[in-house]
Design a protein around this motif. Structure first.
Motif, short mmCIF file in Angstrom:
data_model
loop_
_atom_site.label_atom_id
_atom_site.label_comp_id
_atom_site.label_asym_id
_atom_site.label_seq_id
_atom_site.Cartn_x
_atom_site.Cartn_y
_atom_site.Cartn_z
N VAL A 130 44.04 33.98 34.09
CA VAL A 130 45.25 34.80 33.98
C VAL A 130 45.21 35.91 35.02
O VAL A 130 46.20 36.16 35.72
CB VAL A 130 45.38 35.38 32.55
N TYR A 131 44.06 36.56 35.13
CA TYR A 131 43.91 37.64 36.11
C TYR A 131 44.07 37.11 37.53
O TYR A 131 44.80 37.68 38.34
CB TYR A 131 42.54 38.30 35.92
N ASP A 132 43.41 35.99 37.83
CA ASP A 132 43.49 35.41 39.18
C ASP A 132 44.90 34.94 39.52
O ASP A 132 45.34 35.06 40.67
CB ASP A 132 42.51 34.25 39.32
N ALA A 133 45.63 34.43 38.54
CA ALA A 133 47.02 33.99 38.79
C ALA A 133 47.87 35.19 39.22
O ALA A 133 48.70 35.07 40.13
CB ALA A 133 47.60 33.33 37.55
N GLY A 134 47.67 36.32 38.58
CA GLY A 134 48.40 37.52 38.96
C GLY A 134 48.05 37.98 40.36
O GLY A 134 48.93 38.27 41.17
N ARG A 135 46.76 38.04 40.66
CA ARG A 135 46.32 38.44 42.00
C ARG A 135 46.88 37.51 43.07
O ARG A 135 47.37 37.95 44.10
CB ARG A 135 44.79 38.47 42.08
N THR A 136 46.84 36.22 42.80
CA THR A 136 47.34 35.24 43.76
C THR A 136 48.84 35.41 43.98
O THR A 136 49.32 35.37 45.12
CB THR A 136 47.03 33.81 43.27
N LYS A 137 49.57 35.63 42.90
CA LYS A 137 51.02 35.81 43.00
C LYS A 137 51.34 36.98 43.93
O LYS A 137 52.21 36.87 44.81
CB LYS A 137 51.61 36.07 41.61
N TYR A 138 50.64 38.10 43.77
CA TYR A 138 50.94 39.28 44.58
C TYR A 138 50.42 39.17 46.01
O TYR A 138 51.06 39.68 46.93
CB TYR A 138 50.42 40.54 43.89
N THR A 139 49.29 38.51 46.23
CA THR A 139 48.83 38.35 47.61
C THR A 139 49.75 37.41 48.38
O THR A 139 49.99 37.61 49.56
CB THR A 139 47.36 37.86 47.69
N LYS A 140 50.31 36.40 47.69
CA LYS A 140 51.27 35.51 48.34
C LYS A 140 52.56 36.24 48.71
O LYS A 140 53.28 35.83 49.61
CB LYS A 140 51.60 34.31 47.45
N LYS A 141 52.86 37.33 48.00
CA LYS A 141 54.03 38.16 48.33
C LYS A 141 53.74 39.15 49.45
O LYS A 141 54.60 39.95 49.81
CB LYS A 141 54.48 38.93 47.08
N GLY A 142 52.50 39.13 49.96
CA GLY A 142 52.15 40.00 51.08
C GLY A 142 51.43 41.28 50.69
O GLY A 142 51.20 42.14 51.55
N CYS A 143 51.05 41.42 49.44
CA CYS A 143 50.31 42.61 49.01
C CYS A 143 48.86 42.54 49.49
O CYS A 143 48.29 41.46 49.60
CB CYS A 143 50.30 42.71 47.48
N SER A 144 48.29 43.71 49.74
CA SER A 144 46.86 43.77 50.02
C SER A 144 46.10 43.44 48.74
O SER A 144 46.68 43.41 47.65
CB SER A 144 46.48 45.18 50.48
N GLU A 145 44.80 43.21 48.85
CA GLU A 145 43.98 42.91 47.67
C GLU A 145 44.06 44.07 46.66
O GLU A 145 44.19 43.85 45.46
CB GLU A 145 42.54 42.63 48.06
N PHE A 146 44.00 45.29 47.15
CA PHE A 146 44.10 46.47 46.28
C PHE A 146 45.44 46.48 45.54
O PHE A 146 45.49 46.64 44.33
CB PHE A 146 43.94 47.75 47.11
N GLU A 147 46.53 46.30 46.28
CA GLU A 147 47.86 46.29 45.66
C GLU A 147 48.02 45.13 44.68
O GLU A 147 48.62 45.29 43.62
CB GLU A 147 48.94 46.18 46.74
N ALA A 148 47.46 43.98 45.02
CA ALA A 148 47.54 42.81 44.14
C ALA A 148 46.82 43.07 42.83
O ALA A 148 47.34 42.76 41.75
CB ALA A 148 46.96 41.58 44.84
N GLN A 149 45.63 43.67 42.91
CA GLN A 149 44.90 43.99 41.68
C GLN A 149 45.63 45.03 40.85
O GLN A 149 45.74 44.91 39.63
CB GLN A 149 43.49 44.47 42.01
#
Length: 83
Positions: free
Chosen positions: A42-61
């Protein structure tokens, strides 16, 4: 970095009221334990969704935590900025 699923789950498992993460840049986050275990998937799905939108790792987390905090009933906040 903000707290990870591992940080939150460890707080739950160990019965901690609060936990802290301290980043390499000196940023400090305070967090509470979730009411139930947060699956890594669940956590990784969220991080992946936001990194695919162009967020940095920090922003994705950060965005993932904001999304999951109501569902898993935990809180977190930045208590000391690096700046």
């Amino acid at each position: 970095m903000p707290p990870s699923d591992g940080d939150l789950n460890a707080a739950l498992k160990n019965g901690y009221q609060k936990g802290y993460t301290i980043g390499h840049d000196g940023t400090v986050f305070e967090y509470t334990a979730p009411k139930e275990f947060i699956p890594l998937s669940v956590y990784d799905a969220g991080r992946t969704k936001y990194t695919k939108k162009g967020c940095s790792e920090f922003e994705a987390q950060l965005n993932t935590l904001l999304e999951l905090k109501e569902l898993f009933q935990f809180d977190f906040k930045e208590v000391k900025s690096s700046g």
